[in-house]
Scaffold this active site. Structure first.
Site, mmCIF file in Angstrom:
data_model
loop_
_atom_site.group_PDB
_atom_site.id
_atom_site.type_symbol
_atom_site.label_atom_id
_atom_site.label_comp_id
_atom_site.label_asym_id
_atom_site.label_seq_id
_atom_site.Cartn_x
_atom_site.Cartn_y
_atom_site.Cartn_z
ATOM 1 N N ASN A 1 2.984 -0.566 -6.756
ATOM 2 C CA ASN A 1 2.298 0.377 -5.888
ATOM 3 C C ASN A 1 1.388 1.251 -6.750
ATOM 4 O O ASN A 1 1.443 1.194 -7.973
ATOM 5 C CB ASN A 1 3.313 1.240 -5.119
ATOM 6 C CG ASN A 1 2.779 1.768 -3.803
ATOM 7 O OD1 ASN A 1 1.893 2.610 -3.792
ATOM 8 N ND2 ASN A 1 3.323 1.293 -2.688
ATOM 9 N N PRO B 1 0.805 -1.224 0.000
ATOM 10 C CA PRO B 1 0.000 0.000 0.000
ATOM 11 C C PRO B 1 0.837 1.272 0.000
ATOM 12 O O PRO B 1 1.973 1.283 0.471
ATOM 13 C CB PRO B 1 -0.807 -0.104 1.308
ATOM 14 C CG PRO B 1 -0.792 -1.559 1.655
ATOM 15 C CD PRO B 1 0.538 -2.065 1.180
ATOM 16 N N CYS B 2 0.265 2.327 -0.529
ATOM 17 C CA CYS B 2 0.897 3.643 -0.484
ATOM 18 C C CYS B 2 0.564 4.276 0.865
ATOM 19 O O CYS B 2 -0.596 4.458 1.205
ATOM 20 C CB CYS B 2 0.383 4.531 -1.614
ATOM 21 S SG CYS B 2 1.160 6.163 -1.660
ATOM 22 N N GLN B 3 1.594 4.590 1.632
ATOM 23 C CA GLN B 3 1.386 5.191 2.950
ATOM 24 C C GLN B 3 2.276 6.420 3.096
ATOM 25 O O GLN B 3 2.823 6.917 2.116
ATOM 26 C CB GLN B 3 1.711 4.153 4.039
ATOM 27 C CG GLN B 3 0.817 2.914 3.990
ATOM 28 C CD GLN B 3 1.284 1.850 4.963
ATOM 29 O OE1 GLN B 3 2.363 1.312 4.816
ATOM 30 N NE2 GLN B 3 0.458 1.552 5.945
#
Length: 415
Positions: free
Chosen positions: A123, A81-83
């Site tokens: 991603n 995930p993009c965090q």
């Protein structure tokens, strides 16, 4: 060639593994990890294990724990995930820790410990631009980590529909090779001679995902020093100050970045209509009497609202095609596909001409999975969720073929 051992992180229902095994029988996944936080029943893992296990090498535990069990492999893959990838000093020892983007740091730990020859990650496309207040920092942190660990890296934002697949799904793919590989030595020489040639013709992504030059020029950035010429003190200093306008194509070698915006060659389109079931589907997938509700939901609207502080504002949203056009690739499928919301696809059934939802099989086809892949006993709602989370499998097959090509060219003496 000997076999290529693979570890698959954030495995979902096995998109990377399916794609690689379709590319070559030389790929052998010896360890995989899948864990869905907050889920009592791990449906995705059970699906993965049903197709590829059961095996003690299929790990169903938090990556924070599982990372220590990842074996040494030739290729590490995963979609994460993009965090928020900001970092800070930790404790009195001034060690460095990731603040919120914890999943990347687990990948970083595995790379540091196991030193895979190659890394292939996926991603969302917004990774290159986040966070909005310090554009490019998050992706810069990842590139800096790969540099610190002894890798060169390439990236490409790939929209599956632009390469002949039936879904407009745009994702960032990152390929990295360790200094000890012959491919690193070969590509490093080419980059030093002409980085533009690598971006457009000879790099990892250039062969399978051909592009032409976009409207902008190649931009360069340095992961080792600030624009003022001062060297970054450490990763925390880097995180606090680095910014970049990353293009959809780029590479990094020895801490130096070259990036540009590119355009894909035109490919024959596969459309949403091409993947629809034509022999009739169950009545439960049809809209029934709710057409007006759906027309409103999908239509343009402006609604007056009042915020919690009493401030009035107008909420507006544009129209979404209703039904979804069958003569072009579909919109991006989301994890909410099974719900009654604006993002849900509505199609005209080829047999009855009535409006209906996509079936789980059609969702699998949009991502290039075999028909019925998620029909393993999980609730139908979660079948949609899994496909909303998944990657487009044929893209991985093309990358897998490219890595095989690289190994045949540069690493014939793997022993």
């Amino acid at each position: 060639m000997k076999e290529i051992t693979v570890a698959e992180l954030f495995a979902g229902v096995g998109g990377f593994r399916i794609g690689l095994e379709k590319a070559s029988l030389k790929y052998r996944t010896i360890w995989a990890n899948q864990w869905e936080p907050g889920k009592k029943i791990q449906h995705a893992f059970e699906c993965y294990d049903k197709h590829f296990g059961p095996s003690l090498n299929n790990s169903n535990e938090d990556i924070a724990v599982a990372k220590n069990n990842c074996p040494k492999v030739d290729l590490l893959v995963g979609g994460f995930p993009c965090q928020d990838y900001s970092v800070a000093h930790s404790g009195d020892a001034k060690g460095i820790e990731g603040k919120k983007g914890v999943l990347w740091w687990y990948i970083n730990d595995i790379i540091k410990l196991r030193k895979p020859s190659y890394v292939l990650l996926e991603n969302v496309d917004r990774l290159l631009k986040s966070p909005s207040k310090q554009r490019g920092r998050d992706f810069g942190v990842i590139l800096r980590c790969l540099y610190d660990l002894g890798y060169y890296a390439e990236w490409r934002v790939i929209n599956a529909a632009e390469y002949g697949y039936p879904q407009r799904r745009r994702r960032t793919f990152i390929f990295a090779a360790r200094k000890t590989t012959k491919w690193y030595s070969r590509i490093a020489k080419k980059i030093n001679e002409n980085p533009s040639e690598v971006l457009y013709k000879t790099g990892f992504f250039a062969d399978q995902f051909k592009v032409t030059k976009g409207e902008d020029f190649i931009r360069e950035y340095n992961l080792k020093e600030k624009v003022t010429g001062e060297k970054y003190i450490d990763l925390v200093d880097f995180s606090n100050h680095f910014q970049a306008n990353f293009g959809n194509t780029g590479l990094m070698l020895n801490g130096k970045i070259c990036t540009a915006t590119t355009k894909p060659y035109k490919h024959k389109q596969t459309t949403l209509g091409d993947i629809l079931e034509t022999d009739g589907v169950d009545e439960k997938y049809f809209l029934g009497e709710n057409l007006e509700k759906w027309k409103y939901m999908k239509g343009a609207k402006k609604i007056e609202r009042t915020a919690a502080n009493g401030h009035s504002y107008v909420f507006s949203e544009g129209p979404i095609a209703f039904p979804d056009p069958s003569d072009r690739p579909s919109r991006t499928m989301l994890t909410s596909e099974s719900g009654a919301n604006r993002s849900t696809h509505i199609v005209e059934d080829p047999k009855t001409k009535k409006l209906r939802f996509l079936t789980p099989v059609e969702c699998e086809r949009l991502n290039g999975f075999p028909d019925g892949w998620t029909d393993t006993g999980m609730p139908e709602k979660f079948r949609y969720f899994c496909m909303g989370n998944a990657l487009v499998v044929p893209l991985i097959t093309r990358m897998g073929k490219q890595l095989i090509k690289i190994l045949k060219i540069t690493e014939k003496k793997l022993d």
